[in-house]
Design a protein around this motif. Structure first.
Motif, short mmCIF file in Angstrom:
data_model
loop_
_atom_site.label_atom_id
_atom_site.label_comp_id
_atom_site.label_asym_id
_atom_site.label_seq_id
_atom_site.Cartn_x
_atom_site.Cartn_y
_atom_site.Cartn_z
N VAL A 88 -0.09 4.81 -8.16
CA VAL A 88 0.66 3.57 -7.96
C VAL A 88 0.40 3.01 -6.57
O VAL A 88 0.19 1.81 -6.40
N GLN A 134 2.37 8.94 -8.41
CA GLN A 134 2.79 8.15 -7.25
C GLN A 134 1.58 7.71 -6.43
O GLN A 134 1.53 6.59 -5.94
N SER A 149 -2.96 1.44 -6.54
CA SER A 149 -2.93 0.17 -7.28
C SER A 149 -2.35 -0.94 -6.41
O SER A 149 -2.86 -2.06 -6.38
N TRP A 150 -1.27 -0.65 -5.71
CA TRP A 150 -0.65 -1.66 -4.85
C TRP A 150 -1.52 -1.98 -3.65
O TRP A 150 -1.53 -3.10 -3.15
#
Length: 68
Positions: free
Chosen positions: A51, A48, A54-55
């Motif tokens: 992610v 998580q 990355s965002w």
């Protein structure tokens, strides 16, 4: 775990057979499930976080790439 013990006691008072296996099933699954549930938690939280990272690196919507 409390719920399991209450159901075991209710079964006993209603005339059911309560043996060693019944008592073990009432006492052990709750703690075992909680212990096993913590094992994959560290992998899930790491994924998580990756992610989210990355965002965070992406450009906001509508922000065009400048020619340079």
């Amino acid at each position: 775990m409390i719920r399991d013990i209450c159901f075991m006691a209710a079964g006993f008072f209603l005339g059911g057979d309560v043996g060693i296996v019944t008592a073990a099933v009432a006492f052990f699954p709750g703690p075992v499930i909680a212990w096993v549930g913590k094992k994959p938690e560290r992998f899930i939280s790491a994924e998580q976080e990756a992610v989210k990272q990355s965002w965070a690196e992406r450009r906001p919507i509508g922000q065009a790439r400048r020619a340079g």
